[in-house]
Design a protein around this motif. Structure first.
Motif, PDB file in Angstrom:
ATOM      1  N   ARG A  76      -9.764  -3.464   3.004  1.00  0.00           N
ATOM      2  CA  ARG A  76      -9.208  -3.377   2.121  1.00  0.00           C
ATOM      3  C   ARG A  76      -9.469  -1.967   2.126  1.00  0.00           C
ATOM      4  O   ARG A  76     -10.272  -1.146   2.569  1.00  0.00           O
ATOM      5  CB  ARG A  76     -10.511  -3.957   1.219  1.00  0.00           C
ATOM      6  CG  ARG A  76     -10.667  -3.483  -0.766  1.00  0.00           C
ATOM      7  CD  ARG A  76     -11.830  -3.104  -1.332  1.00  0.00           C
ATOM      8  NE  ARG A  76     -11.894  -1.815  -2.258  1.00  0.00           N
ATOM      9  CZ  ARG A  76     -11.782  -1.019  -1.744  1.00  0.00           C
ATOM     10  NH1 ARG A  76     -11.965  -0.109  -1.132  1.00  0.00           N
ATOM     11  NH2 ARG A  76     -11.807  -0.253  -3.746  1.00  0.00           N
ATOM     12  N   TYR A  81      -5.932   0.860  -4.713  1.00  0.00           N
ATOM     13  CA  TYR A  81      -5.927  -1.483  -4.676  1.00  0.00           C
ATOM     14  C   TYR A  81      -4.926  -1.974  -4.090  1.00  0.00           C
ATOM     15  O   TYR A  81      -3.656  -2.215  -4.504  1.00  0.00           O
ATOM     16  CB  TYR A  81      -5.751  -1.654  -6.063  1.00  0.00           C
ATOM     17  CG  TYR A  81      -6.338  -2.893  -6.693  1.00  0.00           C
ATOM     18  CD1 TYR A  81      -6.897  -4.024  -6.467  1.00  0.00           C
ATOM     19  CD2 TYR A  81      -5.052  -3.612  -6.344  1.00  0.00           C
ATOM     20  CE1 TYR A  81      -7.221  -5.721  -7.037  1.00  0.00           C
ATOM     21  CE2 TYR A  81      -5.547  -5.628  -6.722  1.00  0.00           C
ATOM     22  CZ  TYR A  81      -6.297  -5.526  -6.833  1.00  0.00           C
ATOM     23  OH  TYR A  81      -6.626  -7.243  -7.419  1.00  0.00           O
ATOM     24  N   THR A  82      -5.742  -2.123  -2.607  1.00  0.00           N
ATOM     25  CA  THR A  82      -4.960  -2.638  -1.671  1.00  0.00           C
ATOM     26  C   THR A  82      -5.928  -3.563  -1.179  1.00  0.00           C
ATOM     27  O   THR A  82      -6.489  -3.231  -0.182  1.00  0.00           O
ATOM     28  CB  THR A  82      -3.775  -1.758  -1.009  1.00  0.00           C
ATOM     29  OG1 THR A  82      -3.750  -0.895  -1.662  1.00  0.00           O
ATOM     30  CG2 THR A  82      -3.142  -2.467   0.648  1.00  0.00           C
ATOM     31  N   GLU A 135      -1.206  -2.170  -5.345  1.00  0.00           N
ATOM     32  CA  GLU A 135      -0.491  -1.548  -6.966  1.00  0.00           C
ATOM     33  C   GLU A 135       0.878  -1.906  -6.610  1.00  0.00           C
ATOM     34  O   GLU A 135       1.254  -1.802  -7.834  1.00  0.00           O
ATOM     35  CB  GLU A 135      -0.843  -1.000  -6.696  1.00  0.00           C
ATOM     36  CG  GLU A 135      -2.482  -0.130  -7.412  1.00  0.00           C
ATOM     37  CD  GLU A 135      -2.765   0.998  -6.752  1.00  0.00           C
ATOM     38  OE1 GLU A 135      -2.688   2.421  -5.790  1.00  0.00           O
ATOM     39  OE2 GLU A 135      -4.769   2.148  -6.402  1.00  0.00           O
TER      40      GLU A 135
END
Length: 150
Positions: A76, A81-82, A135
């Motif tokens: 993470r 947001y990955t 994203e």
């Protein structure tokens, strides 16, 4: 929308992993239960489908991989947001030259005797399947060699 790919996804996955240092590395215990532990992803290595990790040779991680080489790592990103999940087969790398090449001075806090210490193992996780969410979109890649599928 999830994009499904093969080995041509390696540069895209490498770009996602290069900014993530810590992952959870999960293995199967002797009784079948899953064990996960935080590990550093030596992100200074250009990811080509293989990930490398240092671990104590006499520890549970190495023992579990010797018994059952299937493993998964979950990443993470600290920002944004990955998320990336890499599943594959792990092996204890016996190439001492590679072990020294991938050694980072920061590892000395866990392994003060350096890469020459016989209680330091280098683990190679060969990715077979990767899923990612981010994203820029989601994806899935089957990285097994075509010959291995036959």
């Amino acid at each position: 929308m999830t994009e499904t790919q093969g080995r041509e996804a390696i540069p895209q996955i490498a770009a996602l992993l290069k900014d993530i240092d810590i992952c959870l590395f999960a293995t199967r215990g002797e009784g079948g239960e899953l064990h996960a532990r935080p590990m550093s992803n030596n992100r200074q290595v250009e990811w080509d489908g293989d990930s490398f990790f240092f671990a104590p040779s006499d520890g549970r991680l190495v023992a579990e991989l010797e018994r059952e080489p299937a493993a998964v790592t979950a990443y993470r990103a600290e920002e944004g947001y990955t998320f990336v999940s890499v599943s594959g087969s792990a092996e204890i790398e016996t190439d001492e030259t590679l072990k020294k090449k991938l050694w980072l001075d920061d590892l000395g806090q866990w392994f003060p005797n350096g890469p020459e210490d016989p209680n330091v193992s280098l683990i190679r996780l060969r990715a077979e399947h990767v899923d990612w969410w981010g994203e820029q979109g989601d994806g899935s890649a089957d990285l097994k060699e075509v010959a291995a599928r036959a």
